[in-house]
Write an enzyme that holds these catalytic residues in place. Structure first.
Site, PDB file in Angstrom:
ATOM      1  N   ASN A   9       0.872  -1.176   0.000  1.00 55.46           N
ATOM      2  CA  ASN A   9       0.000   0.000   0.000  1.00 55.46           C
ATOM      3  C   ASN A   9       0.906   1.221   0.000  1.00 55.46           C
ATOM      4  O   ASN A   9       1.416   1.636   1.042  1.00 55.46           O
ATOM      5  CB  ASN A   9      -0.909  -0.019   1.230  1.00 55.46           C
ATOM      6  N   LYS A  16       3.307   0.863   3.179  1.00 58.89           N
ATOM      7  CA  LYS A  16       2.934  -0.204   4.103  1.00 58.89           C
ATOM      8  C   LYS A  16       3.039  -1.532   3.377  1.00 58.89           C
ATOM      9  O   LYS A  16       2.753  -1.608   2.177  1.00 58.89           O
ATOM     10  CB  LYS A  16       1.511  -0.002   4.624  1.00 58.89           C
ATOM     11  N   ARG A  90      -2.842  -2.104  -3.268  1.00 61.98           N
ATOM     12  CA  ARG A  90      -4.029  -1.269  -3.047  1.00 61.98           C
ATOM     13  C   ARG A  90      -3.960  -0.081  -3.999  1.00 61.98           C
ATOM     14  O   ARG A  90      -2.964   0.639  -4.047  1.00 61.98           O
ATOM     15  CB  ARG A  90      -4.077  -0.761  -1.611  1.00 61.98           C
ATOM     16  N   HIS A 178     -12.961   3.027   0.822  1.00 61.83           N
ATOM     17  CA  HIS A 178     -12.858   2.042   1.903  1.00 61.83           C
ATOM     18  C   HIS A 178     -13.521   0.723   1.510  1.00 61.83           C
ATOM     19  O   HIS A 178     -13.911  -0.070   2.354  1.00 61.83           O
ATOM     20  CB  HIS A 178     -13.512   2.553   3.209  1.00 61.83           C
ATOM     21  N   ARG A 239     -11.448  15.986   7.525  1.00 67.28           N
ATOM     22  CA  ARG A 239     -12.371  16.272   6.422  1.00 67.28           C
ATOM     23  C   ARG A 239     -13.738  16.675   6.966  1.00 67.28           C
ATOM     24  O   ARG A 239     -14.218  16.103   7.936  1.00 67.28           O
ATOM     25  CB  ARG A 239     -12.519  15.057   5.497  1.00 67.28           C
ATOM     26  N   ASP A 280      -6.916  13.668  16.298  1.00 69.31           N
ATOM     27  CA  ASP A 280      -6.708  12.386  16.972  1.00 69.31           C
ATOM     28  C   ASP A 280      -7.879  12.155  17.931  1.00 69.31           C
ATOM     29  O   ASP A 280      -8.070  12.914  18.884  1.00 69.31           O
ATOM     30  CB  ASP A 280      -5.384  12.402  17.740  1.00 69.31           C
ATOM     31  N   VAL A 329     -11.467   4.139  15.478  1.00 71.95           N
ATOM     32  CA  VAL A 329     -12.470   4.663  16.393  1.00 71.95           C
ATOM     33  C   VAL A 329     -13.580   3.636  16.606  1.00 71.95           C
ATOM     34  O   VAL A 329     -14.029   3.397  17.729  1.00 71.95           O
ATOM     35  CB  VAL A 329     -13.060   5.988  15.868  1.00 71.95           C
ATOM     36  N   GLY A 330     -14.026   3.021  15.532  1.00 69.35           N
ATOM     37  CA  GLY A 330     -15.106   2.045  15.630  1.00 69.35           C
ATOM     38  C   GLY A 330     -14.780   0.868  16.523  1.00 69.35           C
ATOM     39  O   GLY A 330     -15.641   0.349  17.232  1.00 69.35           O
ATOM     40  N   GLU A 379      -7.815  -5.162   5.867  1.00 70.67           N
ATOM     41  CA  GLU A 379      -7.766  -4.862   4.440  1.00 70.67           C
ATOM     42  C   GLU A 379      -6.660  -5.630   3.740  1.00 70.67           C
ATOM     43  O   GLU A 379      -6.808  -6.032   2.578  1.00 70.67           O
ATOM     44  CB  GLU A 379      -7.589  -3.358   4.244  1.00 70.67           C
TER      45      GLU A 379
END
Length: 393
Positions: A9, A16, A90, A178, A239, A280, A329-330, A379
């Site tokens: 990626n 990555k 990716r 995503h 964003r 953050d 976060v999720g 992913e």
């Protein structure tokens, strides 16, 4: 055929990588080369010997990938001793052309180059990673896995914007992003429910620094929050997400900002950062707990937008079997999960506070009409699986 895939990626200043068994999802090694092109670079490699880190200038993506190969040789597993089936890349934007992963050749590279105006910050870096990998691994097949591909199943009425026909002819439509994460998580949700993905309706919430939500009906994406670019939809780290389309023109007239300055501000200085000064979410959570009013407002705006989208996507699907939280976060913020779904009991959506606090895999009560799940995204594994599927087809 081997199931090992080297997943790459490439970003504008980072690379990555993971060496993954596509069957099991086990990563033999992974890492990150960052600050490419800057005075001081850094490479972190996680392999059989644990984590190692080296700091040294990394002038280019080619240097980064050569450094990665050296890290495999020094800290394992040596790539020369691994039967690698392919390199999976990716690629952020596949436009309307690529609805499935594809074997990389010169023609594909030319087509992805044509899509650069749709993703000027991402596709050029992805292409650089592809070119370097083809040069350093000339005997391995290379596969492009597109971030937009999963959302190519959106019906025409869902991806079409109500804009002039001439704009539509230039490719202005909803693409969504995503997609690799949404594909992995929605299928994993069906597995956890013990059901065939073709029989399950899922709302997926990918909440990280970038945020998106999708409505997945029978394994197919039918609605998603990001649009032509990743700017639309939920409030994100930097964003803005949804806003009145007239705002940029107003800001241009009243504040004198150029188009480029407005575009930069909406992508880099808005969202949680614009509301609280911090993108953050961990810092935002700490400040909110300490009584910071700006942080509290940012949190409320963030969760309100999520709740609004959940209700809308419930209407799109008609029936919902599960809501899934994923990404940074999720997966790690019980407060965000609870607040985002508060007040939706009449829709059969409830959260068990004890399970939520523990970030259990299932955080809804056993008798809940709609399962609420927390599923770590992967992913890289999804890219590896799709890469192997391309080779076998």
């Amino acid at each position: 055929m081997s199931n090992h895939v080297l997943v790459i990626n490439a970003g504008s200043s980072s690379l990555k990588y993971s060496l993954i068994d596509a069957t099991t999802g086990e990563a033999a090694a992974s890492g990150l080369a960052e600050r490419i092109g800057e005075d001081e670079g850094r490479l972190v490699h996680r392999g059989p010997d644990g984590e190692t880190s080296t700091e040294k200038a990394i002038p280019s993506h080619e240097d980064a990938l050569r450094r990665v190969i050296d890290a495999f040789e020094s800290h394992g597993p040596a790539l020369s001793e691994v039967d690698i089936a392919a390199v999976g890349h990716r690629v952020v934007h596949g436009g309307a052309k690529f609805g499935v992963p594809a074997l990389i050749d010169d023609a594909l590279i030319a087509e992805v180059e044509e899509l650069v105006p749709l993703a000027p910050l991402h596709n050029p870096a992805n292409l650089e990673g592809i070119r370097v990998a083809r040069q350093l691994f000339p005997d391995l097949p290379q596969v492009a896995v597109f971030d937009t591909a999963f959302h190519q199943t959106l019906p025409e009425h869902a991806y079409t914007y109500a804009v002039p026909a001439a704009w539509q002819e230039q490719g202005i439509r909803r693409y969504g992003f995503h997609g690799t994460s949404h594909a992995f998580v929605s299928h994993e949700a069906a597995r956890l429910l013990g059901r065939d993905p073709a029989e399950v309706n899922v709302i997926v919430l990918h909440l990280g620094n970038g945020c998106s939500i999708s409505a997945v009906q029978g394994g197919r994406s039918v609605e998603t929050s990001m649009g032509l670019t990743p700017l639309e939809g939920l409030v994100m780290g930097t964003r803005s997400g949804d806003l009145d389309p007239a705002i940029p023109a107003y800001v241009h007239r009243e504040l004198g900002l150029s188009v480029d300055e407005i575009d930069y501000a909406l992508n880099h200085d808005s969202g949680l950062k614009g509301l609280s000064g911090h993108n953050d979410f961990r810092e935002l959570t700490r400040l909110r707990a300490a009584g910071d009013e700006r942080a509290a407002l940012a949190f409320d705006v963030y969760c309100h937008r999520i709740r609004k989208y959940v209700g809308a996507y419930y209407a799109v699907l008609g029936t919902v079997d599960a809501i899934v939280f994923t990404a940074g976060v999720g997966e790690h913020s019980p407060d965000a999960r609870a607040t985002s779904l508060a007040g939706l009991n009449r829709l059969g959506i409830t959260i068990d506070p004890t399970r939520n606090a523990a970030s259990a895999r299932t955080i809804s009560p056993d008798d809940a009409e709609v399962a609420v799940l927390v599923i770590p995204t992967n992913e890289e594994w999804q890219i590896a699986r799709e890469t192997i599927t391309v080779l076998r087809s």
